[in-house]
Design an enzyme around this catalytic site. Structure first.
Site, PDB file in Angstrom:
ATOM      1  N   THR A 168      22.750  61.124 -55.022  1.00 42.94           N
ATOM      2  CA  THR A 168      21.831  62.213 -55.322  1.00 42.94           C
ATOM      3  C   THR A 168      20.395  61.718 -55.409  1.00 42.94           C
ATOM      4  O   THR A 168      20.142  60.579 -55.859  1.00 42.94           O
ATOM      5  CB  THR A 168      22.231  62.919 -56.630  1.00 42.94           C
ATOM      6  OG1 THR A 168      21.265  63.914 -56.929  1.00 42.94           O
ATOM      7  CG2 THR A 168      22.325  61.964 -57.806  1.00 42.94           C
ATOM      8  N   SER A 203      20.385  62.924 -66.424  1.00 44.30           N
ATOM      9  CA  SER A 203      21.562  63.471 -67.124  1.00 44.30           C
ATOM     10  C   SER A 203      22.675  62.429 -67.029  1.00 44.30           C
ATOM     11  O   SER A 203      22.617  61.506 -66.200  1.00 44.30           O
ATOM     12  CB  SER A 203      22.042  64.775 -66.476  1.00 44.30           C
ATOM     13  OG  SER A 203      22.673  64.494 -65.232  1.00 44.30           O
ATOM     14  N   TYR A 205      25.491  63.000 -65.782  1.00 44.12           N
ATOM     15  CA  TYR A 205      26.016  63.152 -64.415  1.00 44.12           C
ATOM     16  C   TYR A 205      25.212  62.288 -63.445  1.00 44.12           C
ATOM     17  O   TYR A 205      25.773  61.496 -62.674  1.00 44.12           O
ATOM     18  CB  TYR A 205      25.974  64.619 -63.956  1.00 44.12           C
ATOM     19  CG  TYR A 205      25.839  64.718 -62.460  1.00 44.12           C
ATOM     20  CD1 TYR A 205      26.903  64.381 -61.623  1.00 44.12           C
ATOM     21  CD2 TYR A 205      24.613  65.059 -61.858  1.00 44.12           C
ATOM     22  CE1 TYR A 205      26.761  64.399 -60.243  1.00 44.12           C
ATOM     23  CE2 TYR A 205      24.470  65.081 -60.485  1.00 44.12           C
ATOM     24  CZ  TYR A 205      25.539  64.751 -59.681  1.00 44.12           C
ATOM     25  OH  TYR A 205      25.396  64.734 -58.324  1.00 44.12           O
ATOM     26  N   HIS A 206      23.857  62.457 -63.472  1.00 41.01           N
ATOM     27  CA  HIS A 206      23.041  61.689 -62.528  1.00 41.01           C
ATOM     28  C   HIS A 206      23.228  60.189 -62.754  1.00 41.01           C
ATOM     29  O   HIS A 206      23.232  59.399 -61.807  1.00 41.01           O
ATOM     30  CB  HIS A 206      21.563  62.086 -62.664  1.00 41.01           C
ATOM     31  CG  HIS A 206      21.241  63.455 -62.107  1.00 41.01           C
ATOM     32  ND1 HIS A 206      21.161  64.579 -62.893  1.00 41.01           N
ATOM     33  CD2 HIS A 206      20.977  63.876 -60.844  1.00 41.01           C
ATOM     34  CE1 HIS A 206      20.864  65.629 -62.133  1.00 41.01           C
ATOM     35  NE2 HIS A 206      20.745  65.237 -60.892  1.00 41.01           N
ATOM     36  N   VAL A 278      12.943  80.636 -64.547  1.00 40.88           N
ATOM     37  CA  VAL A 278      12.205  79.380 -64.323  1.00 40.88           C
ATOM     38  C   VAL A 278      12.136  78.635 -65.649  1.00 40.88           C
ATOM     39  O   VAL A 278      11.624  79.162 -66.639  1.00 40.88           O
ATOM     40  CB  VAL A 278      10.786  79.693 -63.792  1.00 40.88           C
ATOM     41  CG1 VAL A 278       9.933  78.427 -63.789  1.00 40.88           C
ATOM     42  CG2 VAL A 278      10.871  80.289 -62.394  1.00 40.88           C
ATOM     43  N   GLU A 349      12.963  66.882 -69.111  1.00 40.87           N
ATOM     44  CA  GLU A 349      12.503  66.490 -67.776  1.00 40.87           C
ATOM     45  C   GLU A 349      11.005  66.743 -67.690  1.00 40.87           C
ATOM     46  O   GLU A 349      10.462  67.537 -68.465  1.00 40.87           O
ATOM     47  CB  GLU A 349      13.233  67.323 -66.691  1.00 40.87           C
ATOM     48  CG  GLU A 349      12.997  68.833 -66.840  1.00 40.87           C
ATOM     49  CD  GLU A 349      13.809  69.690 -65.876  1.00 40.87           C
ATOM     50  OE1 GLU A 349      14.481  69.149 -64.989  1.00 40.87           O
ATOM     51  OE2 GLU A 349      13.762  70.926 -66.020  1.00 40.87           O
TER      52      GLU A 349
END
Ligand code: NAD
Ligand code: USQ
Length: 412
Positions: A168, A203, A205-206, A278, A349
């Site tokens: 990713t 994260s 996950y990342h 957003v 982030e």
């Protein structure tokens, strides 16, 4: 989740058509029941490859856990494979089992004897990995152990198998310098080397993808494996030339706050008349690509394999967009019928940052990108509107908060 090592194998037909320009190969698509794995399997099958799909079906179980379903209805894996043969006369072999089961992985590779493996089979949602401790641990065990089992199986069954692994762009994070394709030349105290580009993932996950990358690079270096890490950006879209051949060939389309990705979510929100969510300032900028380009990139990687012992990285995206730019494009595509809502960012982030990432290697191999436009957004809106009755509004607002170590989730 335990292993389900049953297999429903459909034998390949001897008269499968081959394309003139490409030698046929045997390709095993891991995660072949998922959003991207299924259309990739169909595309490769239609291009003349002998294709097998492998999946534990855990993604369907996350839907049950979250109390949501794909916006576009999807057939069971068994029915999908059957429908493909009915529609095209082509066969796809299917194996149901879990990549965290080493015997299942090795047996499947030994049975199918692939020339290449395309590995999509991971828990891929950043919010899911940030729900609580159990989901973070599950994500990292599922992803890292599955990939390790695969590396061992390739080394033991046939080290010549080309591994094409989905990584990713989020492995890099958003540094204040240009992002290179995998590696950067660094000069330090008068000496230079080409080293892995620094990783700042956002994260658990990342982070699992970063751990995978290191393990794959090490295995290539140590056992001489051939490996391509596709650092893919965020994918949008739902239809490919193959999935539209029959309703039972459709791929999934997620719009909920845990599994839906940003543009797919905005399109579904717009079709439901829901204000576009957003997060924060909306200056978060990401590499993005059309689902049809995912298929093309994987095929390009397969037809130009890595050398023995080579670990290479391709940045797989076609354009960079900020979240606010995407939202404004969706608003315009609806004729200004909907509005944007600034939602406090549930993630940790940068909401406004520098972003410039190299992505030339796939273009050099011949990728012809499908670029994002208002008319393309209108075609995505049409897909969402066809299934608008299935939208569960409670699944839209974000439920997972990065700053808390336990979030309440589930739309049911
Ligand atoms: P998906 O969840 O729809 O598909 C993944 C599939 O893998 C599912 O069908 C799931 O059941 C299966 N799977 C997961 N763990 C498994 C295991 N241990 N054993 C066997 N099967 C398992 O996800 P997707 O959107 O198709 O993404 C596929 C890959 O591409 C992932 O690795 C993801 O990280 C990567 N990726 C996706 C995107 C995106 O925007 N969707 C962007 C960049 C990278
Ligand atoms: N975002 C919003 N509003 C929303 C949803 C998301 O502003 O309603 C923002 C997020 O805060 C984030 C950006 O949009 O800044 C992207 O979020 P996303 O959920 O679309 O993408 P992400 O969590 O990064 O994950 C997705 C896939 C993952 C893949 C990754 C590619 O789920 O599998 O690895 O995209 S990348 O972003 O390049 O890391």
């Amino acid at each position: 989740m335990g292993a389900m090592s049953s297999s429903l194998t459909v034998p390949a037909r001897p008269d499968d058509p081959m394309t003139a320009d490409q030698p046929a190969s045997r390709v095993l698509v891991l995660g072949g029941d998922g959003y991207l794995g299924w259309p990739t399997a169909l595309h490769l099958s239609r291009r003349g490859h002998q294709v097998g799909v492998v999946d534990s079906l855990c993604r369907r179980q996350y839907d049950v856990e979250m109390g949501v379903e794909s916006l576009v209805p999807i057939a069971t894996m068994e029915r999908r494979v059957q429908a493909w043969t009915e529609v095209t006369g082509l066969a796809i072999a299917a194996y149901v089992g879990d990549m965290t089961d080493p015997d299942f992985v090795a047996t499947t590779l030994a049975d199918f004897r692939p020339d290449a493996v395309v590995h999509f089979a991971e828990q891929r949602s950043a919010p899911y990995s940030m729900i609580d401790r159990a989901h973070a641990v599950y994500t990292q065990v599922n992803n890292v152990v599955g990939t390790l089992n695969l590396l061992y199986a390739i080394a033991e069954v046939d080290p010549d198998i080309h591994l094409v692994k989905l990584g990713t762009m989020g492995e890099y994070g958003t540094p204040n310098i240009d992002i290179e394709e995998g590696f950067i030349e660094i000069t330090h105290r008068g000496r230079s080397d080409v080293l892995p580009f620094p990783k700042q993932p956002g994260s658990f996950y990342h982070l699992s993808k970063v751990h995978d990358s290191h393990n794959i690079a090490f295995a290539a270096r140590t056992w001489g494996l051939r490996a391509t890490d596709l650092n893919q950006g965020i994918v949008y879209g739902q239809e490919t030339p193959e999935t539209t051949l029959h309703p039972d060939l459709s791929t999934r389309f997620d719009y909920d706050a845990v599994f839906g990705t940003v543009l797919n979510r905005f399109v579904v929100q717009a079709s439901a008349g829901y204000p576009l969510t957003v997060y924060g300032k909306g200056g978060q900028t990401r590499g993005m690509l059309d689902i049809r380009d995912t298929l093309a990139c994987v095929e390009l990687a397969l037809s130009n394999p890595a050398a023995a012992g080579e670990y290479r990285v391709f940045n797989q995206f076609t354009e960079s967009w900020s979240v606010m730019d995407l939202a404004q494009m969706v608003v315009r595509a609806t004729g200004d019928r909907i509005r944007i809502e600034a939602v406090p960012d549930p993630r940790v982030e940068d909401e406004d940052h520098y972003y410039r990432a190299a992505h030339t290697k796939l273009l050099d191999l011949g990728l012809m990108p499908h670029l994002l436009s208002e008319s393309l957004v209108r075609s995505l809106l049409a897909v969402a509107e066809r299934h608008a009755a299935r939208i569960v509004p409670a699944a839209i607002p974000p439920t997972v908060d990065w700053r808390r170590t336990g979030s309440r989730v589930g739309a049911a």
